[in-house]
Design a protein around this motif. Sequence first.
Motif, PDB file in Angstrom:
ATOM      1  N   GLU A  64      -1.621  -7.102   7.011  1.00  0.00           N
ATOM      2  CA  GLU A  64      -2.519  -6.310   6.162  1.00  0.00           C
ATOM      3  C   GLU A  64      -2.255  -4.805   6.306  1.00  0.00           C
ATOM      4  O   GLU A  64      -2.257  -4.065   5.317  1.00  0.00           O
ATOM      5  CB  GLU A  64      -3.979  -6.614   6.499  1.00  0.00           C
ATOM      6  N   ALA A  68      -1.148  -2.297   3.418  1.00  0.00           N
ATOM      7  CA  ALA A  68      -2.049  -1.189   3.086  1.00  0.00           C
ATOM      8  C   ALA A  68      -1.308   0.139   3.118  1.00  0.00           C
ATOM      9  O   ALA A  68      -1.519   0.998   2.250  1.00  0.00           O
ATOM     10  CB  ALA A  68      -3.225  -1.164   4.065  1.00  0.00           C
ATOM     11  N   ILE A  69      -0.436   0.325   4.094  1.00  0.00           N
ATOM     12  CA  ILE A  69       0.348   1.559   4.175  1.00  0.00           C
ATOM     13  C   ILE A  69       1.229   1.704   2.936  1.00  0.00           C
ATOM     14  O   ILE A  69       1.337   2.790   2.353  1.00  0.00           O
ATOM     15  CB  ILE A  69       1.187   1.576   5.470  1.00  0.00           C
ATOM     16  N   ARG A  70       1.848   0.597   2.523  1.00  0.00           N
ATOM     17  CA  ARG A  70       2.671   0.651   1.305  1.00  0.00           C
ATOM     18  C   ARG A  70       1.830   0.990   0.084  1.00  0.00           C
ATOM     19  O   ARG A  70       2.250   1.752  -0.790  1.00  0.00           O
ATOM     20  CB  ARG A  70       3.388  -0.691   1.092  1.00  0.00           C
ATOM     21  N   CYS A  71       0.633   0.446   0.016  1.00  0.00           N
ATOM     22  CA  CYS A  71      -0.243   0.713  -1.130  1.00  0.00           C
ATOM     23  C   CYS A  71      -0.702   2.167  -1.154  1.00  0.00           C
ATOM     24  O   CYS A  71      -0.768   2.786  -2.220  1.00  0.00           O
ATOM     25  CB  CYS A  71      -1.456  -0.227  -1.108  1.00  0.00           C
ATOM     26  N   VAL A  72      -1.044   2.706   0.004  1.00  0.00           N
ATOM     27  CA  VAL A  72      -1.445   4.117   0.060  1.00  0.00           C
ATOM     28  C   VAL A  72      -0.277   4.993  -0.376  1.00  0.00           C
ATOM     29  O   VAL A  72      -0.448   5.942  -1.146  1.00  0.00           O
ATOM     30  CB  VAL A  72      -1.921   4.494   1.480  1.00  0.00           C
ATOM     31  N   LEU A  77      -4.837   2.634  -4.273  1.00  0.00           N
ATOM     32  CA  LEU A  77      -5.914   2.623  -3.289  1.00  0.00           C
ATOM     33  C   LEU A  77      -6.871   1.432  -3.402  1.00  0.00           C
ATOM     34  O   LEU A  77      -7.318   0.928  -2.368  1.00  0.00           O
ATOM     35  CB  LEU A  77      -6.690   3.939  -3.341  1.00  0.00           C
ATOM     36  N   ASP A  79      -6.254  -1.671  -3.963  1.00  0.00           N
ATOM     37  CA  ASP A  79      -5.645  -2.750  -3.182  1.00  0.00           C
ATOM     38  C   ASP A  79      -5.680  -2.426  -1.695  1.00  0.00           C
ATOM     39  O   ASP A  79      -5.951  -3.300  -0.859  1.00  0.00           O
ATOM     40  CB  ASP A  79      -4.194  -2.960  -3.623  1.00  0.00           C
ATOM     41  N   ALA A  80      -5.397  -1.174  -1.350  1.00  0.00           N
ATOM     42  CA  ALA A  80      -5.399  -0.769   0.061  1.00  0.00           C
ATOM     43  C   ALA A  80      -6.785  -0.940   0.672  1.00  0.00           C
ATOM     44  O   ALA A  80      -6.914  -1.359   1.831  1.00  0.00           O
ATOM     45  CB  ALA A  80      -4.941   0.681   0.191  1.00  0.00           C
ATOM     46  N   LEU A  84      -7.610  -2.868   4.114  1.00  0.00           N
ATOM     47  CA  LEU A  84      -8.169  -2.148   5.260  1.00  0.00           C
ATOM     48  C   LEU A  84      -9.507  -2.742   5.687  1.00  0.00           C
ATOM     49  O   LEU A  84      -9.822  -2.780   6.885  1.00  0.00           O
ATOM     50  CB  LEU A  84      -8.315  -0.663   4.923  1.00  0.00           C
ATOM     51  N   LEU A 164      -0.431   4.983   9.138  1.00  0.00           N
ATOM     52  CA  LEU A 164      -1.417   4.877   8.066  1.00  0.00           C
ATOM     53  C   LEU A 164      -2.036   6.246   7.774  1.00  0.00           C
ATOM     54  O   LEU A 164      -2.206   6.628   6.610  1.00  0.00           O
ATOM     55  CB  LEU A 164      -2.506   3.887   8.478  1.00  0.00           C
ATOM     56  N   LEU A 218     -11.313   6.277   1.123  1.00  0.00           N
ATOM     57  CA  LEU A 218     -10.242   6.077   2.096  1.00  0.00           C
ATOM     58  C   LEU A 218     -10.667   6.593   3.465  1.00  0.00           C
ATOM     59  O   LEU A 218     -10.439   5.943   4.491  1.00  0.00           O
ATOM     60  CB  LEU A 218      -8.967   6.779   1.638  1.00  0.00           C
TER      61      LEU A 218
END
Length: 278
Positions: A64, A68-72, A77, A79-80, A84, A164, A218
């Motif tokens: 996860e 999340a890092i890839r999405c940010v 956001l 999806d992130a 998270l 992150l 975030l």
Amino acid sequence: MSTEKIVHQEGAQLDFSESMSYGDYLHLDEVLNAQHPLSPAHDEMLFIVQHQTSELWMKLMLHELHAAIRCVAADQLPDAFKMLARVTRIMEQLVSAWTVLSTMTPPEYSAMRPYLAKSSGFQSAQYRCIEFALGNKNAAMLKPHEHRPDLLALVDAAYRSPSLYDEALRLMARRGLPVPANHLERDWTLPYEANDEVEQAWLVAYRDPHKHWEVYQLGEKLTDIEDAFRLWRFRHVTTVERVIGFKRGTGGTGGVSYLRKMLDVVLFPEIWKLRTDL
């Protein structure tokens, strides 16, 4: 219709002879036969299962966190946020797991401890990747994995990648918030240090959350994660102290004294400081 008849009818319709079974799908033979106590102590099974299940939860957490890092980084956001939130819930599971291990008393642990040799949770590659992904970088933490080149490569990759929080700051800059340039491209292997200008950038979002809603959200997701992470660390410390007191850890660390120092590590310092300055 009676319960007995319903059960009988349902049972008559069940036929798994030619399909993949529940155990096949989950590889339960491998999972449930992966516990091999080395001592005659009854309580070693608890110790093994506790740590194996924790590693499984950490595997999901890294799944996860990395996503999340890839999405940010990709400005995705919504999806992130879901990922998270799941990280936080996983940490809550890990906090609860310590309460099970705390049923092991000092004499029970002492009966199996000699069989552990120098193996230690300090050598958990997955835990180290989590620490690095959350920004707590320390080159010395690569050394415990030198005996396994594959694990060392995994941990080293996490060590050299933006955390992150690094990606969160880069996103803020893309959204027009005044994050200083030296926080957008830096040596990612260095531990993060608090910065007043970064706090000011967060304060812009927190003072006008409707205008900067996603950045504000975030910040709160990061707060949730660090809050849960602190509880996880605290339960670790108290459980270890309860079971072994202030003895040195099996891996040669200071045990409780080392773990207590980790309680002072703040992952996202500006997000906590801004609460005082708002």
